[in-house]
Design a protein around this motif. Sequence first.
Motif, PDB file in Angstrom:
ATOM      1  N   GLN A   1       0.840  -1.195   0.000  1.00 45.75           N
ATOM      2  CA  GLN A   1       0.000   0.000   0.000  1.00 45.75           C
ATOM      3  C   GLN A   1       0.880   1.251   0.000  1.00 45.75           C
ATOM      4  O   GLN A   1       1.883   1.320   0.704  1.00 45.75           O
ATOM      5  CB  GLN A   1      -0.908   0.022   1.233  1.00 45.75           C
ATOM      6  N   VAL A   2       0.463   2.252  -0.774  1.00 46.48           N
ATOM      7  CA  VAL A   2       1.237   3.487  -0.914  1.00 46.48           C
ATOM      8  C   VAL A   2       0.322   4.685  -0.702  1.00 46.48           C
ATOM      9  O   VAL A   2      -0.769   4.751  -1.285  1.00 46.48           O
ATOM     10  CB  VAL A   2       1.885   3.586  -2.306  1.00 46.48           C
ATOM     11  N   SER A   3       0.773   5.631   0.117  1.00 48.55           N
ATOM     12  CA  SER A   3       0.059   6.903   0.246  1.00 48.55           C
ATOM     13  C   SER A   3       0.982   8.042  -0.148  1.00 48.55           C
ATOM     14  O   SER A   3       2.199   7.978   0.065  1.00 48.55           O
ATOM     15  CB  SER A   3      -0.459   7.118   1.674  1.00 48.55           C
ATOM     16  N   ILE A   4       0.406   9.075  -0.742  1.00 49.02           N
ATOM     17  CA  ILE A   4       1.134  10.296  -1.049  1.00 49.02           C
ATOM     18  C   ILE A   4       0.307  11.468  -0.545  1.00 49.02           C
ATOM     19  O   ILE A   4      -0.883  11.317  -0.241  1.00 49.02           O
ATOM     20  CB  ILE A   4       1.388  10.465  -2.560  1.00 49.02           C
ATOM     21  N   SER A   5       0.902  12.630  -0.431  1.00 54.42           N
ATOM     22  CA  SER A   5       0.142  13.820  -0.059  1.00 54.42           C
ATOM     23  C   SER A   5       0.296  14.882  -1.130  1.00 54.42           C
ATOM     24  O   SER A   5       1.303  14.934  -1.838  1.00 54.42           O
ATOM     25  CB  SER A   5       0.595  14.362   1.306  1.00 54.42           C
ATOM     26  N   ARG A   6      -0.717  15.723  -1.248  1.00 54.60           N
ATOM     27  CA  ARG A   6      -0.716  16.817  -2.202  1.00 54.60           C
ATOM     28  C   ARG A   6      -1.298  18.066  -1.535  1.00 54.60           C
ATOM     29  O   ARG A   6      -2.253  17.976  -0.763  1.00 54.60           O
ATOM     30  CB  ARG A   6      -1.543  16.470  -3.447  1.00 54.60           C
ATOM     31  N   SER A   7      -0.701  19.205  -1.871  1.00 46.48           N
ATOM     32  CA  SER A   7      -1.208  20.496  -1.405  1.00 46.48           C
ATOM     33  C   SER A   7      -2.190  21.024  -2.445  1.00 46.48           C
ATOM     34  O   SER A   7      -1.791  21.404  -3.547  1.00 46.48           O
ATOM     35  CB  SER A   7      -0.039  21.475  -1.226  1.00 46.48           C
ATOM     36  N   VAL A   8      -3.476  21.003  -2.084  1.00 47.93           N
ATOM     37  CA  VAL A   8      -4.549  21.337  -3.024  1.00 47.93           C
ATOM     38  C   VAL A   8      -5.437  22.409  -2.401  1.00 47.93           C
ATOM     39  O   VAL A   8      -5.989  22.224  -1.315  1.00 47.93           O
ATOM     40  CB  VAL A   8      -5.381  20.090  -3.376  1.00 47.93           C
ATOM     41  N   LEU A   9      -5.593  23.537  -3.103  1.00 46.61           N
ATOM     42  CA  LEU A   9      -6.381  24.655  -2.597  1.00 46.61           C
ATOM     43  C   LEU A   9      -7.363  25.101  -3.679  1.00 46.61           C
ATOM     44  O   LEU A   9      -7.071  25.997  -4.478  1.00 46.61           O
ATOM     45  CB  LEU A   9      -5.456  25.817  -2.206  1.00 46.61           C
ATOM     46  N   PRO A  10      -8.546  24.476  -3.745  1.00 44.64           N
ATOM     47  CA  PRO A  10      -9.535  24.858  -4.762  1.00 44.64           C
ATOM     48  C   PRO A  10     -10.121  26.233  -4.467  1.00 44.64           C
ATOM     49  O   PRO A  10     -10.382  26.580  -3.309  1.00 44.64           O
ATOM     50  CB  PRO A  10     -10.588  23.755  -4.649  1.00 44.64           C
ATOM     51  N   ILE A  11     -10.335  27.009  -5.513  1.00 45.57           N
ATOM     52  CA  ILE A  11     -10.917  28.344  -5.362  1.00 45.57           C
ATOM     53  C   ILE A  11     -12.343  28.316  -5.888  1.00 45.57           C
ATOM     54  O   ILE A  11     -12.580  28.140  -7.087  1.00 45.57           O
ATOM     55  CB  ILE A  11     -10.079  29.393  -6.112  1.00 45.57           C
ATOM     56  N   THR A  12     -13.290  28.456  -4.977  1.00 48.72           N
ATOM     57  CA  THR A  12     -14.711  28.462  -5.351  1.00 48.72           C
ATOM     58  C   THR A  12     -15.431  29.710  -4.872  1.00 48.72           C
ATOM     59  O   THR A  12     -16.547  29.978  -5.305  1.00 48.72           O
ATOM     60  CB  THR A  12     -15.424  27.229  -4.766  1.00 48.72           C
ATOM     61  N   GLU A  13     -14.802  30.463  -3.955  1.00 48.51           N
ATOM     62  CA  GLU A  13     -15.388  31.701  -3.454  1.00 48.51           C
ATOM     63  C   GLU A  13     -14.306  32.779  -3.421  1.00 48.51           C
ATOM     64  O   GLU A  13     -13.106  32.480  -3.456  1.00 48.51           O
ATOM     65  CB  GLU A  13     -15.967  31.490  -2.041  1.00 48.51           C
ATOM     66  N   GLU A  14     -14.722  34.030  -3.324  1.00 47.10           N
ATOM     67  CA  GLU A  14     -13.767  35.132  -3.333  1.00 47.10           C
ATOM     68  C   GLU A  14     -12.790  35.050  -2.163  1.00 47.10           C
ATOM     69  O   GLU A  14     -11.612  35.404  -2.296  1.00 47.10           O
ATOM     70  CB  GLU A  14     -14.513  36.474  -3.308  1.00 47.10           C
ATOM     71  N   ILE A  15     -13.259  34.559  -1.025  1.00 49.56           N
ATOM     72  CA  ILE A  15     -12.369  34.450   0.132  1.00 49.56           C
ATOM     73  C   ILE A  15     -11.219  33.489  -0.156  1.00 49.56           C
ATOM     74  O   ILE A  15     -10.091  33.687   0.307  1.00 49.56           O
ATOM     75  CB  ILE A  15     -13.156  34.009   1.400  1.00 49.56           C
ATOM     76  N   ASP A  16     -11.462  32.463  -0.957  1.00 47.79           N
ATOM     77  CA  ASP A  16     -10.400  31.534  -1.337  1.00 47.79           C
ATOM     78  C   ASP A  16      -9.343  32.254  -2.172  1.00 47.79           C
ATOM     79  O   ASP A  16      -8.137  32.047  -1.993  1.00 47.79           O
ATOM     80  CB  ASP A  16     -10.957  30.362  -2.149  1.00 47.79           C
ATOM     81  N   ARG A  17      -9.810  33.108  -3.078  1.00 51.58           N
ATOM     82  CA  ARG A  17      -8.881  33.841  -3.936  1.00 51.58           C
ATOM     83  C   ARG A  17      -8.029  34.802  -3.117  1.00 51.58           C
ATOM     84  O   ARG A  17      -6.836  34.985  -3.364  1.00 51.58           O
ATOM     85  CB  ARG A  17      -9.659  34.605  -5.014  1.00 51.58           C
TER      86      ARG A  17
ATOM     87  N   VAL B   1      -3.507  25.196  -7.080  1.00 53.07           N
ATOM     88  CA  VAL B   1      -4.449  26.252  -6.719  1.00 53.07           C
ATOM     89  C   VAL B   1      -5.267  26.613  -7.951  1.00 53.07           C
ATOM     90  O   VAL B   1      -4.716  26.751  -9.051  1.00 53.07           O
ATOM     91  CB  VAL B   1      -3.720  27.513  -6.205  1.00 53.07           C
ATOM     92  N   GLY B   2      -6.585  26.765  -7.780  1.00 52.91           N
ATOM     93  CA  GLY B   2      -7.390  27.214  -8.910  1.00 52.91           C
ATOM     94  C   GLY B   2      -8.758  26.580  -8.950  1.00 52.91           C
ATOM     95  O   GLY B   2      -9.278  26.096  -7.935  1.00 52.91           O
ATOM     96  N   ASP B   3      -9.337  26.579 -10.126  1.00 50.39           N
ATOM     97  CA  ASP B   3     -10.667  26.003 -10.331  1.00 50.39           C
ATOM     98  C   ASP B   3     -10.633  24.496 -10.062  1.00 50.39           C
ATOM     99  O   ASP B   3      -9.693  23.807 -10.481  1.00 50.39           O
ATOM    100  CB  ASP B   3     -11.090  26.256 -11.775  1.00 50.39           C
ATOM    101  N   PRO B   4     -11.625  23.964  -9.352  1.00 49.63           N
ATOM    102  CA  PRO B   4     -11.622  22.531  -9.034  1.00 49.63           C
ATOM    103  C   PRO B   4     -11.497  21.626 -10.252  1.00 49.63           C
ATOM    104  O   PRO B   4     -10.798  20.611 -10.209  1.00 49.63           O
ATOM    105  CB  PRO B   4     -12.958  22.324  -8.314  1.00 49.63           C
ATOM    106  N   ALA B   5     -12.158  21.979 -11.359  1.00 45.83           N
ATOM    107  CA  ALA B   5     -12.080  21.150 -12.569  1.00 45.83           C
ATOM    108  C   ALA B   5     -10.663  21.130 -13.124  1.00 45.83           C
ATOM    109  O   ALA B   5     -10.182  20.083 -13.587  1.00 45.83           O
ATOM    110  CB  ALA B   5     -13.060  21.665 -13.620  1.00 45.83           C
ATOM    111  N   GLN B   6      -9.997  22.268 -13.076  1.00 46.01           N
ATOM    112  CA  GLN B   6      -8.622  22.333 -13.552  1.00 46.01           C
ATOM    113  C   GLN B   6      -7.698  21.492 -12.665  1.00 46.01           C
ATOM    114  O   GLN B   6      -6.859  20.734 -13.158  1.00 46.01           O
ATOM    115  CB  GLN B   6      -8.150  23.787 -13.540  1.00 46.01           C
ATOM    116  N   ILE B   7      -7.870  21.611 -11.349  1.00 42.57           N
ATOM    117  CA  ILE B   7      -7.055  20.823 -10.420  1.00 42.57           C
ATOM    118  C   ILE B   7      -7.297  19.338 -10.634  1.00 42.57           C
ATOM    119  O   ILE B   7      -6.363  18.530 -10.602  1.00 42.57           O
ATOM    120  CB  ILE B   7      -7.362  21.222  -8.966  1.00 42.57           C
ATOM    121  N   ALA B   8      -8.552  18.971 -10.862  1.00 44.00           N
ATOM    122  CA  ALA B   8      -8.885  17.565 -11.082  1.00 44.00           C
ATOM    123  C   ALA B   8      -8.144  17.017 -12.293  1.00 44.00           C
ATOM    124  O   ALA B   8      -7.611  15.897 -12.262  1.00 44.00           O
ATOM    125  CB  ALA B   8     -10.390  17.408 -11.261  1.00 44.00           C
ATOM    126  N   GLN B   9      -8.095  17.785 -13.372  1.00 48.24           N
ATOM    127  CA  GLN B   9      -7.381  17.343 -14.566  1.00 48.24           C
ATOM    128  C   GLN B   9      -5.888  17.198 -14.294  1.00 48.24           C
ATOM    129  O   GLN B   9      -5.246  16.246 -14.745  1.00 48.24           O
ATOM    130  CB  GLN B   9      -7.608  18.342 -15.705  1.00 48.24           C
TER     131      GLN B   9
END
Length: 339
Positions: free
Chosen positions: A241-257, A284-292
């Motif tokens: 079993q393998v785990s990794i970590s990622r720093s992910v900050l989706p922007i969906t509201e102005e406060i996120d930006r 960092v960015g739009d969730p769809a972009q981060i997902a890709q």
Amino acid sequence: MKKIGFLSFGHWRDAAGSQTRSAADALLQTIELAEAADELGVNGAFVRVHHFERQLASPFPLLSAIAARTRTIEMGTGVIDMRYENPLYMAEEAAATDLISGGRLQLGVSRGSPETVLEGARSFGYEAPDGMTAADLARQKTEVFLQAIEGAAVARTDPARTGGISGGLAVTPQSPGLRDRIWWGAGTRATAQWAATLGVNLQSSTLLTEDTGVPFDELQAEQIQLYRDSFAEAGHTRAAQVSISRSVLPITEEIDRIYFGTQAHDDQVGLLEGVRSRFGRTFVGDPAQIAQELAADKAVQAADYVLFTVPNQLGVEYNARILETITKHIAPEIGWSAA
């Protein structure tokens, strides 16, 4: 099926903008975030362990509290610095926590990360003997810990109290299956291969203390493959079993930006304790972009467990919203679905 979890560094500081002004805030909010994550179907709640810092330092009371307040989520560490630990006492605490959770403990251990304290483990009463490095000490203690949770005899009975009978004693309690849920935090390809020979799972974060010039995800994917190959060559019968970590900050509201709009960065290379090291990017960015982007990440593709770091000082409500965005718009694109 790929799993996801959150990873909290447990920062606390009495400063403007911080929702975690005290150690109590950091501890209690970690429990509350685990409860929220459990409701969202997130698989794991993981915490970093750092001594002599305004961060989480004593994991087992915290993990036990999470276990008692949740139903299905796993709880774990990423990682416990074994230089600071008494491996037999830790074996007792780990087994007790695992029993409270009903077998949901996922325990990450390792040499630990660079720290500001000078000879911190020595202050705890532990020092590497002459000729042994700090990394050697962490590995030796890990091997003793693994023997203890496997039920090996680590002490002898006192014949004066047992009618002249002498026999081996294991620590108690024991928690069946815990041995298969121990992870080693590896910062290089070589330490990942060592973990494979030991038969423990692999934790790899957003930092590797080596660099070959290739992008971080490719270097990490190479580390993962070397680990899996070594695990198979060692003859272990269960799945690695393998785990990794990622720093992910989706922007969906102005406060996120406002908070994170300028924090996206690519891989970084620098010297860490004199060693050329490679740091993974921040998404960092739009969730769809981060997902890709994550779907194309070679290490994300290769991992069984993806941990998303959370800005814990922004509070439970804010981080629960980040996790909800991840579960709805990002994690499904990398092969995850809610239990």
